[in-house]
Design a protein around this motif. Structure first.
Motif, PDB file in Angstrom:
ATOM      1  N   HIS A   6       0.855  -1.187   0.000  1.00  0.00           N
ATOM      2  CA  HIS A   6       0.000   0.000   0.000  1.00  0.00           C
ATOM      3  C   HIS A   6       0.889   1.235   0.000  1.00  0.00           C
ATOM      4  O   HIS A   6       1.698   1.430   0.890  1.00  0.00           O
ATOM      5  CB  HIS A   6      -0.910   0.008   1.224  1.00  0.00           C
ATOM      6  CG  HIS A   6      -1.965   1.063   1.155  1.00  0.00           C
ATOM      7  ND1 HIS A   6      -1.738   2.362   1.539  1.00  0.00           N
ATOM      8  CD2 HIS A   6      -3.246   1.018   0.725  1.00  0.00           C
ATOM      9  CE1 HIS A   6      -2.833   3.071   1.358  1.00  0.00           C
ATOM     10  NE2 HIS A   6      -3.763   2.280   0.867  1.00  0.00           N
ATOM     11  N   ASP A  10      -2.074   4.088  -3.997  1.00  0.00           N
ATOM     12  CA  ASP A  10      -3.283   3.490  -3.421  1.00  0.00           C
ATOM     13  C   ASP A  10      -4.100   4.523  -2.657  1.00  0.00           C
ATOM     14  O   ASP A  10      -5.332   4.525  -2.719  1.00  0.00           O
ATOM     15  CB  ASP A  10      -2.907   2.324  -2.504  1.00  0.00           C
ATOM     16  CG  ASP A  10      -2.173   1.253  -3.260  1.00  0.00           C
ATOM     17  OD1 ASP A  10      -2.805   0.544  -4.050  1.00  0.00           O
ATOM     18  OD2 ASP A  10      -0.941   1.147  -3.082  1.00  0.00           O
ATOM     19  N   GLU A  14      -7.945   5.499  -3.538  1.00  0.00           N
ATOM     20  CA  GLU A  14      -9.010   5.416  -2.533  1.00  0.00           C
ATOM     21  C   GLU A  14      -9.769   6.733  -2.424  1.00  0.00           C
ATOM     22  O   GLU A  14     -10.992   6.736  -2.260  1.00  0.00           O
ATOM     23  CB  GLU A  14      -8.416   5.024  -1.180  1.00  0.00           C
ATOM     24  CG  GLU A  14      -7.956   3.581  -1.132  1.00  0.00           C
ATOM     25  CD  GLU A  14      -7.113   3.256   0.091  1.00  0.00           C
ATOM     26  OE1 GLU A  14      -6.860   4.157   0.919  1.00  0.00           O
ATOM     27  OE2 GLU A  14      -6.684   2.096   0.204  1.00  0.00           O
ATOM     28  N   HIS A  18     -11.556   4.298  -5.903  1.00  0.00           N
ATOM     29  CA  HIS A  18     -11.020   3.141  -6.629  1.00  0.00           C
ATOM     30  C   HIS A  18     -10.003   2.404  -5.770  1.00  0.00           C
ATOM     31  O   HIS A  18      -9.576   2.889  -4.732  1.00  0.00           O
ATOM     32  CB  HIS A  18     -10.337   3.593  -7.926  1.00  0.00           C
ATOM     33  CG  HIS A  18     -11.218   4.355  -8.841  1.00  0.00           C
ATOM     34  ND1 HIS A  18     -12.244   3.782  -9.542  1.00  0.00           N
ATOM     35  CD2 HIS A  18     -11.219   5.665  -9.175  1.00  0.00           C
ATOM     36  CE1 HIS A  18     -12.844   4.697 -10.269  1.00  0.00           C
ATOM     37  NE2 HIS A  18     -12.256   5.859 -10.063  1.00  0.00           N
ATOM     38  N   ARG A  19      -9.635   1.249  -6.240  1.00  0.00           N
ATOM     39  CA  ARG A  19      -8.555   0.506  -5.578  1.00  0.00           C
ATOM     40  C   ARG A  19      -7.870  -0.367  -6.615  1.00  0.00           C
ATOM     41  O   ARG A  19      -8.395  -0.631  -7.687  1.00  0.00           O
ATOM     42  CB  ARG A  19      -9.060  -0.328  -4.416  1.00  0.00           C
ATOM     43  CG  ARG A  19      -9.972  -1.476  -4.795  1.00  0.00           C
ATOM     44  CD  ARG A  19     -10.393  -2.272  -3.555  1.00  0.00           C
ATOM     45  NE  ARG A  19     -10.863  -3.590  -3.946  1.00  0.00           N
ATOM     46  CZ  ARG A  19     -10.092  -4.664  -4.113  1.00  0.00           C
ATOM     47  NH1 ARG A  19      -8.805  -4.571  -3.901  1.00  0.00           N
ATOM     48  NH2 ARG A  19     -10.595  -5.815  -4.475  1.00  0.00           N
ATOM     49  N   ARG A  20      -6.679  -0.811  -6.304  1.00  0.00           N
ATOM     50  CA  ARG A  20      -5.980  -1.733  -7.194  1.00  0.00           C
ATOM     51  C   ARG A  20      -5.674  -3.011  -6.429  1.00  0.00           C
ATOM     52  O   ARG A  20      -5.635  -3.020  -5.197  1.00  0.00           O
ATOM     53  CB  ARG A  20      -4.700  -1.112  -7.762  1.00  0.00           C
ATOM     54  CG  ARG A  20      -3.630  -0.816  -6.728  1.00  0.00           C
ATOM     55  CD  ARG A  20      -2.400  -0.236  -7.377  1.00  0.00           C
ATOM     56  NE  ARG A  20      -1.432   0.164  -6.352  1.00  0.00           N
ATOM     57  CZ  ARG A  20      -0.203   0.548  -6.597  1.00  0.00           C
ATOM     58  NH1 ARG A  20       0.228   0.595  -7.840  1.00  0.00           N
ATOM     59  NH2 ARG A  20       0.611   0.894  -5.626  1.00  0.00           N
ATOM     60  N   ARG A  21      -5.461  -4.060  -7.161  1.00  0.00           N
ATOM     61  CA  ARG A  21      -5.117  -5.344  -6.551  1.00  0.00           C
ATOM     62  C   ARG A  21      -3.631  -5.569  -6.780  1.00  0.00           C
ATOM     63  O   ARG A  21      -3.177  -5.768  -7.905  1.00  0.00           O
ATOM     64  CB  ARG A  21      -5.919  -6.468  -7.189  1.00  0.00           C
ATOM     65  CG  ARG A  21      -5.687  -7.823  -6.541  1.00  0.00           C
ATOM     66  CD  ARG A  21      -6.617  -8.869  -7.100  1.00  0.00           C
ATOM     67  NE  ARG A  21      -6.562  -8.918  -8.548  1.00  0.00           N
ATOM     68  CZ  ARG A  21      -6.133  -9.965  -9.247  1.00  0.00           C
ATOM     69  NH1 ARG A  21      -5.770 -11.061  -8.630  1.00  0.00           N
ATOM     70  NH2 ARG A  21      -6.121  -9.935 -10.559  1.00  0.00           N
ATOM     71  N   THR A  22      -2.855  -5.522  -5.709  1.00  0.00           N
ATOM     72  CA  THR A  22      -1.411  -5.724  -5.793  1.00  0.00           C
ATOM     73  C   THR A  22      -1.122  -7.208  -5.635  1.00  0.00           C
ATOM     74  O   THR A  22      -1.519  -7.824  -4.649  1.00  0.00           O
ATOM     75  CB  THR A  22      -0.683  -4.921  -4.693  1.00  0.00           C
ATOM     76  OG1 THR A  22      -1.034  -3.544  -4.839  1.00  0.00           O
ATOM     77  CG2 THR A  22       0.812  -5.091  -4.798  1.00  0.00           C
ATOM     78  N   VAL A  23      -0.435  -7.767  -6.620  1.00  0.00           N
ATOM     79  CA  VAL A  23      -0.133  -9.199  -6.567  1.00  0.00           C
ATOM     80  C   VAL A  23       1.341  -9.473  -6.315  1.00  0.00           C
ATOM     81  O   VAL A  23       1.715 -10.609  -6.041  1.00  0.00           O
ATOM     82  CB  VAL A  23      -0.587  -9.919  -7.858  1.00  0.00           C
ATOM     83  CG1 VAL A  23      -2.093  -9.845  -8.008  1.00  0.00           C
ATOM     84  CG2 VAL A  23       0.106  -9.359  -9.083  1.00  0.00           C
TER      85      VAL A  23
END
Length: 107
Positions: A6, A10, A14, A18-23
């Protein structure tokens, strides 16, 4: 740099709902470009860095879809390392062209 997935991107996402998916997190931007070049992942990196290096990994760059704030970049080194003439010169150059924070513990 801490491995925390984060970050300020991020936070801005927010604020806009919105948000993102961190992999995956990696220790540096060059490694992030290498991973993105061999996968279907996206990477958020500084514009100047992307402009210089993205094509080496077969990547296309686009601007962020929302305004992102500038961030502070710090250069730090142990006092003993400053005995190296090249490093000392580099820090001198950085100090002459940048606003320098002379807080205790920082060079």
């Amino acid at each position: 740099m801490s491995g925390d997935p984060h970050g300020f991107v991020d936070t801005v996402l927010e604020q806009h709902g919105h948000r993102r998916r961190t992999v995956l997190t990696v220790p540096n931007f060059m490694f992030a470009l290498a991973i993105a070049g061999e996968s279907d992942m996206l990477v958020a990196i500084p514009r100047r860095f992307a402009t210089i290096f993205a094509s080496r990994f077969g990547l296309t760059t686009v601007n962020a879809p929302l305004p992102l704030p500038r961030f502070k970049l710090s250069a730090v080194a142990p006092r003993a390392a400053m005995m190296d003439a090249g490093l000392s010169w580099l820090f001198g150059m950085l100090s002459s062209v940048c606003e320098v924070d002379r807080s205790p513990g920082l060079l």
